[in-house]
Design a protein around this motif. Structure first.
Motif, PDB file in Angstrom:
ATOM      1  N   PRO A   1       0.820  -1.214   0.000  1.00 46.27           N
ATOM      2  CA  PRO A   1       0.000   0.000   0.000  1.00 46.27           C
ATOM      3  C   PRO A   1       0.856   1.267   0.000  1.00 46.27           C
ATOM      4  CG  PRO A   1      -0.104  -1.083   2.135  1.00 46.27           C
ATOM      5  CD  PRO A   1       0.711  -1.957   1.246  1.00 46.27           C
ATOM      6  N   ILE A   2       0.310   2.305  -0.591  1.00 50.55           N
ATOM      7  CA  ILE A   2       0.933   3.626  -0.547  1.00 50.55           C
ATOM      8  C   ILE A   2       0.448   4.302   0.733  1.00 50.55           C
ATOM      9  CG2 ILE A   2       1.165   5.860  -1.684  1.00 50.55           C
ATOM     10  CD1 ILE A   2       0.306   4.455  -4.287  1.00 50.55           C
ATOM     11  N   VAL A   3       1.372   4.763   1.542  1.00 46.83           N
ATOM     12  CA  VAL A   3       1.044   5.476   2.773  1.00 46.83           C
ATOM     13  C   VAL A   3       1.870   6.754   2.822  1.00 46.83           C
ATOM     14  CG1 VAL A   3       0.411   3.412   4.093  1.00 46.83           C
ATOM     15  CG2 VAL A   3       2.769   4.198   4.102  1.00 46.83           C
ATOM     16  N   ARG A   4       1.361   7.755   3.445  1.00 49.28           N
ATOM     17  CA  ARG A   4       2.119   9.002   3.559  1.00 49.28           C
ATOM     18  C   ARG A   4       3.279   8.790   4.515  1.00 49.28           C
ATOM     19  NH1 ARG A   4       0.408  15.147   3.937  1.00 49.28           N
ATOM     20  NH2 ARG A   4       2.284  15.955   4.915  1.00 49.28           N
ATOM     21  N   GLU A  55       6.715  10.601   6.124  1.00 47.69           N
ATOM     22  CA  GLU A  55       7.372  11.889   6.310  1.00 47.69           C
ATOM     23  C   GLU A  55       8.806  11.816   5.811  1.00 47.69           C
ATOM     24  OE1 GLU A  55       5.812  14.651   7.180  1.00 47.69           O
ATOM     25  OE2 GLU A  55       3.988  13.458   7.334  1.00 47.69           O
ATOM     26  N   ARG A  56       9.242  12.876   5.173  1.00 44.06           N
ATOM     27  CA  ARG A  56      10.639  12.952   4.745  1.00 44.06           C
ATOM     28  C   ARG A  56      11.485  13.343   5.948  1.00 44.06           C
ATOM     29  NH1 ARG A  56       8.094  14.903  -0.151  1.00 44.06           N
ATOM     30  NH2 ARG A  56       8.000  17.024   0.605  1.00 44.06           N
ATOM     31  N   LYS A  57      12.691  12.809   5.983  1.00 43.89           N
ATOM     32  CA  LYS A  57      13.611  13.134   7.076  1.00 43.89           C
ATOM     33  C   LYS A  57      14.121  14.558   6.910  1.00 43.89           C
ATOM     34  CE  LYS A  57      15.395   8.448   6.844  1.00 43.89           C
ATOM     35  NZ  LYS A  57      16.589   7.687   6.505  1.00 43.89           N
ATOM     36  N   ARG A  58      14.154  15.277   8.017  1.00 41.93           N
ATOM     37  CA  ARG A  58      14.686  16.645   7.965  1.00 41.93           C
ATOM     38  C   ARG A  58      16.190  16.634   7.680  1.00 41.93           C
ATOM     39  NH1 ARG A  58      11.058  20.430   9.600  1.00 41.93           N
ATOM     40  NH2 ARG A  58       9.344  19.734  10.885  1.00 41.93           N
ATOM     41  N   ASP A  59      16.858  15.568   8.121  1.00 42.16           N
ATOM     42  CA  ASP A  59      18.304  15.468   7.939  1.00 42.16           C
ATOM     43  C   ASP A  59      18.656  14.523   6.781  1.00 42.16           C
ATOM     44  OD1 ASP A  59      17.434  13.185   9.207  1.00 42.16           O
ATOM     45  OD2 ASP A  59      19.164  13.045  10.553  1.00 42.16           O
ATOM     46  N   ALA A  60      17.771  14.466   5.786  1.00 43.99           N
ATOM     47  CA  ALA A  60      17.990  13.577   4.637  1.00 43.99           C
ATOM     48  C   ALA A  60      19.272  13.970   3.905  1.00 43.99           C
ATOM     49  CB  ALA A  60      16.810  13.654   3.684  1.00 43.99           C
ATOM     50  N   LEU A  61      19.964  12.961   3.427  1.00 41.67           N
ATOM     51  CA  LEU A  61      21.177  13.196   2.654  1.00 41.67           C
ATOM     52  C   LEU A  61      20.834  13.865   1.324  1.00 41.67           C
ATOM     53  CD1 LEU A  61      22.881   9.716   3.195  1.00 41.67           C
ATOM     54  CD2 LEU A  61      23.453  11.878   4.321  1.00 41.67           C
ATOM     55  N   PRO A  62      21.752  14.629   0.767  1.00 39.52           N
ATOM     56  CA  PRO A  62      21.486  15.270  -0.531  1.00 39.52           C
ATOM     57  C   PRO A  62      21.086  14.264  -1.614  1.00 39.52           C
ATOM     58  CG  PRO A  62      23.453  16.213   0.457  1.00 39.52           C
ATOM     59  CD  PRO A  62      23.035  15.066   1.331  1.00 39.52           C
ATOM     60  N   ILE A  63      21.651  13.065  -1.588  1.00 35.26           N
ATOM     61  CA  ILE A  63      21.310  12.063  -2.600  1.00 35.26           C
ATOM     62  C   ILE A  63      19.855  11.605  -2.456  1.00 35.26           C
ATOM     63  CG2 ILE A  63      22.122  10.032  -1.328  1.00 35.26           C
ATOM     64  CD1 ILE A  63      22.663  10.623  -5.064  1.00 35.26           C
ATOM     65  N   GLU A  64      19.351  11.568  -1.221  1.00 35.97           N
ATOM     66  CA  GLU A  64      17.945  11.211  -1.002  1.00 35.97           C
ATOM     67  C   GLU A  64      17.026  12.298  -1.554  1.00 35.97           C
ATOM     68  OE1 GLU A  64      17.946   8.572   3.035  1.00 35.97           O
ATOM     69  OE2 GLU A  64      18.467  10.691   3.251  1.00 35.97           O
ATOM     70  N   LYS A  65      17.400  13.546  -1.347  1.00 33.21           N
ATOM     71  CA  LYS A  65      16.618  14.657  -1.887  1.00 33.21           C
ATOM     72  C   LYS A  65      16.664  14.645  -3.410  1.00 33.21           C
ATOM     73  CE  LYS A  65      17.354  17.490   2.188  1.00 33.21           C
ATOM     74  NZ  LYS A  65      18.050  18.631   2.767  1.00 33.21           N
ATOM     75  N   LEU A  66      17.823  14.303  -3.969  1.00 29.62           N
ATOM     76  CA  LEU A  66      17.950  14.218  -5.421  1.00 29.62           C
ATOM     77  C   LEU A  66      17.060  13.098  -5.968  1.00 29.62           C
ATOM     78  CD1 LEU A  66      19.218  15.096  -8.082  1.00 29.62           C
ATOM     79  CD2 LEU A  66      21.141  13.576  -7.575  1.00 29.62           C
ATOM     80  N   ALA A  67      16.975  11.976  -5.260  1.00 25.95           N
ATOM     81  CA  ALA A  67      16.112  10.869  -5.699  1.00 25.95           C
ATOM     82  C   ALA A  67      14.649  11.309  -5.738  1.00 25.95           C
ATOM     83  CB  ALA A  67      16.289   9.658  -4.784  1.00 25.95           C
ATOM     84  N   ASP A  68      14.193  12.036  -4.714  1.00 29.68           N
ATOM     85  CA  ASP A  68      12.814  12.536  -4.709  1.00 29.68           C
ATOM     86  C   ASP A  68      12.592  13.511  -5.867  1.00 29.68           C
ATOM     87  OD1 ASP A  68      12.158  11.083  -2.450  1.00 29.68           O
ATOM     88  OD2 ASP A  68      12.509  12.749  -1.070  1.00 29.68           O
ATOM     89  N   ALA A  73      14.319  13.712  -8.725  1.00 28.03           N
ATOM     90  CA  ALA A  73      14.384  12.997 -10.001  1.00 28.03           C
ATOM     91  C   ALA A  73      13.108  12.188 -10.246  1.00 28.03           C
ATOM     92  CB  ALA A  73      15.607  12.087 -10.035  1.00 28.03           C
ATOM     93  N   PHE A  74      12.557  11.586  -9.195  1.00 25.78           N
ATOM     94  CA  PHE A  74      11.319  10.822  -9.340  1.00 25.78           C
ATOM     95  C   PHE A  74      10.171  11.754  -9.742  1.00 25.78           C
ATOM     96  CE2 PHE A  74       7.567   8.648  -7.353  1.00 25.78           C
ATOM     97  CZ  PHE A  74       7.522   7.577  -8.236  1.00 25.78           C
ATOM     98  N   LEU A  75      10.042  12.880  -9.057  1.00 25.10           N
ATOM     99  CA  LEU A  75       8.985  13.832  -9.391  1.00 25.10           C
ATOM    100  C   LEU A  75       9.198  14.396 -10.799  1.00 25.10           C
ATOM    101  CD1 LEU A  75       6.437  15.306  -8.550  1.00 25.10           C
ATOM    102  CD2 LEU A  75       7.880  17.034  -7.466  1.00 25.10           C
ATOM    103  N   ARG A 134       8.837   4.928  -2.937  1.00 23.49           N
ATOM    104  CA  ARG A 134       9.165   6.243  -3.507  1.00 23.49           C
ATOM    105  C   ARG A 134       7.904   7.091  -3.594  1.00 23.49           C
ATOM    106  NH1 ARG A 134      13.175   8.750  -2.746  1.00 23.49           N
ATOM    107  NH2 ARG A 134      14.156   6.730  -2.757  1.00 23.49           N
ATOM    108  N   LEU A 135       6.781   6.504  -4.008  1.00 25.22           N
ATOM    109  CA  LEU A 135       5.515   7.247  -4.050  1.00 25.22           C
ATOM    110  C   LEU A 135       5.107   7.717  -2.655  1.00 25.22           C
ATOM    111  CD1 LEU A 135       3.320   5.226  -6.569  1.00 25.22           C
ATOM    112  CD2 LEU A 135       3.934   7.647  -6.756  1.00 25.22           C
ATOM    113  N   SER A 136       5.330   6.876  -1.655  1.00 21.11           N
ATOM    114  CA  SER A 136       4.922   7.207  -0.289  1.00 21.11           C
ATOM    115  C   SER A 136       5.633   8.443   0.251  1.00 21.11           C
ATOM    116  CB  SER A 136       5.162   6.016   0.638  1.00 21.11           C
ATOM    117  OG  SER A 136       4.257   4.970   0.331  1.00 21.11           O
ATOM    118  N   LEU A 137       6.841   8.710  -0.235  1.00 20.80           N
ATOM    119  CA  LEU A 137       7.571   9.899   0.215  1.00 20.80           C
ATOM    120  C   LEU A 137       6.983  11.189  -0.364  1.00 20.80           C
ATOM    121  CD1 LEU A 137      11.167   8.458   0.061  1.00 20.80           C
ATOM    122  CD2 LEU A 137       9.962   9.209   2.119  1.00 20.80           C
ATOM    123  N   LEU A 138       6.209  11.077  -1.433  1.00 23.20           N
ATOM    124  CA  LEU A 138       5.568  12.245  -2.050  1.00 23.20           C
ATOM    125  C   LEU A 138       4.058  12.271  -1.808  1.00 23.20           C
ATOM    126  CD1 LEU A 138       7.334  12.193  -5.560  1.00 23.20           C
ATOM    127  CD2 LEU A 138       8.001  13.495  -3.535  1.00 23.20           C
TER     128      LEU A 138
END
Length: 125
Positions: free
Chosen positions: A36-39, A41-54, A56-58, A79-83
């Motif tokens: 299932p897709i669930v909401r 939360e994104r980590k406030r201290d996410a690594l730059p590569i994690e932010k880039l993945a979000d 790039a996906f969007l 990946r959908l759940s993070l957005l």
């Protein structure tokens, strides 16, 4: 092996972020059931590569579907759940978060505010 549920494969959609373990699509339906897709939360201290993945996906979602509703299909649930619930929202009521046929849509205003670089013609990764 049990019969797998039908799942639209979005041809031409990138499988993931090159050179990382971040995936954007799955190869086949899950024989144990749809994740299932669930909401999430994104980590406030996410690594730059994690932010880039979000981003790039969007970016990929926008260039594949634009503002039109799209079927979940083989898009990765994690990946959908993070957005989900912010940049990507249900496009139908009732919404079944555990269906490969569920319709989603980009909330363009929220997405542009949170990930403006995802709407560029080209995203450097």
């Amino acid at each position: 092996m049990p019969k797998l549920p039908n799942m639209t494969k979005h041809r031409g959609f990138p499988s993931g972020l090159p050179g990382t373990g971040y995936q954007f699509t799955i190869r086949r339906a899950n024989p144990k059931g749809v994740t299932p897709i669930v909401r999430r939360e994104r980590k406030r201290d996410a690594l730059p590569i994690e932010k880039l993945a979000d981003t790039a996906f969007l970016h990929s979602l926008w260039h594949q579907f634009g503002s039109e509703p799209f079927e979940r299909g083989n898009l990765d649930a994690g990946r959908l759940s993070l957005l989900f619930g912010r940049e990507v929202v249900p496009a139908e009521k009732p919404f079944d978060p555990a269906s490969y046929e569920a319709l989603l849509q980009i909330d363009e205003n929220v997405a542009r505010a949170n990930f403006p670089e995802a709407f560029a013609d080209v995203l450097e990764v």
